[in-house]
Design an enzyme around this catalytic site. Structure first.
Site, PDB file in Angstrom:
ATOM      1  N   TYR A 174     -60.140  65.962  11.797  1.00  0.00           N
ATOM      2  CA  TYR A 174     -59.855  64.528  11.917  1.00  0.00           C
ATOM      3  C   TYR A 174     -58.571  64.125  11.194  1.00  0.00           C
ATOM      4  CZ  TYR A 174     -60.449  59.466  11.436  1.00  0.00           C
ATOM      5  OH  TYR A 174     -60.247  58.109  11.440  1.00  0.00           O
ATOM      6  N   SER A 230     -55.001  56.495   9.344  1.00  0.00           N
ATOM      7  CA  SER A 230     -55.929  56.731   8.232  1.00  0.00           C
ATOM      8  C   SER A 230     -55.157  57.194   7.015  1.00  0.00           C
ATOM      9  CB  SER A 230     -56.957  57.792   8.610  1.00  0.00           C
ATOM     10  OG  SER A 230     -57.736  58.166   7.486  1.00  0.00           O
TER      11      SER A 230
END
Length: 245
Positions: A163, A140
């Protein structure tokens, strides 16, 4: 026929990646925590004329499940040409550094980092039998330490303690794994699919699963000239694809 295992492939980006690689002639093992969901996904693809797909029960958080999946796939093939570590969870919001419980950190890391290590270590022997093995860890851009330290970055204020930290740790795992395999035919990369509308973000994303899956599939399909040990985000760098860790 080349083979690929995709974790978390029963829906979203994982399912679309399975579809696109099956269209490219791969035999696709659809890893799914829930066997019924995996079977449904495989049946959906077979109904589209993609016969070389099959579901494998695979909970990346469970040593027993991962080893059972390794045994099941090992009965089907002695060679795995590609592994896409796609399964991930967000852990919910908000995710503050001071207010999020350690248990929440542990839960997310168990899937997003430890799960990748479990699966990679379990299947590395089958991957070593491939002449051109590929490992794609779905990363990501929101876990780029460099970008998140830059106040001018458009997502600078979109911080999360859990996350992004798990994905940043995954990126480091990717670097080390690529280094350890540097003198082999392996290509190991972290690939950001982009801000995609999926269940993971309650469909707030702006990109499509088709574009996201194409970005992942590209680094499964690369030839000997392809990169390794890189962090790729074509959403943020459409020219070379590479962005800072």
């Amino acid at each position: 026929m080349k083979t690929v295992l995709i974790t978390g492939a029963n829906k979203g980006i994982g399912l679309e990646t399975a579809r696109q690689l099956a269209q490219q002639g791969y035999h696709v093992f659809i890893g799914s925590r829930d066997q019924a969901s995996g079977q449904q996904a495989a049946e959906q693809l077979r109904a589209e004329g993609l016969a070389a797909v099959e579901a494998v029960q695979l909970d990346v958080r469970s040593d027993d499940s991962v080893q059972a999946a390794r045994a099941a796939i090992g009965q089907k093939t002695v060679v795995l040409d590609a592994l896409v570590n796609n399964a991930a969870i967000t852990g919910g919001l908000p995710q503050t550094a001071l207010g999020t419980s350690v248990a929440a950190f542990q839960d997310v890391f168990d899937t997003n980092l430890f799960g990748v290590a479990r699966v990679t270590q379990a299947f590395i022997d089958l991957l070593r039998h491939s002449p051109e093995p590929r490992i794609v860890n779905v990363g990501s851009s929101g876990a780029s330490l460099t970008l998140h330290s830059d106040p001018s970055w458009k997502y600078y204020n979109h911080k999360g303690a859990v996350y992004p930290a798990s994905k940043a740790a995954l990126h480091m795992y990717t670097i080390v794994l690529a280094y350890e395999l540097r003198d082999t035919a392996f290509q190991v990369n972290a690939v950001d699919p982009g801000f995609t509308a999926t269940d993971l973000n309650n469909h707030r994303g702006t990109g499509t699963v088709e574009d996201a899956a194409a970005r992942i599939a590209k680094y499964v399909l690369t030839g000997p000239e392809g990169p390794t040990g890189k962090f790729i985000s074509e959403e943020h760098n459409p020219i070379t694809g590479e962005i800072p860790w």
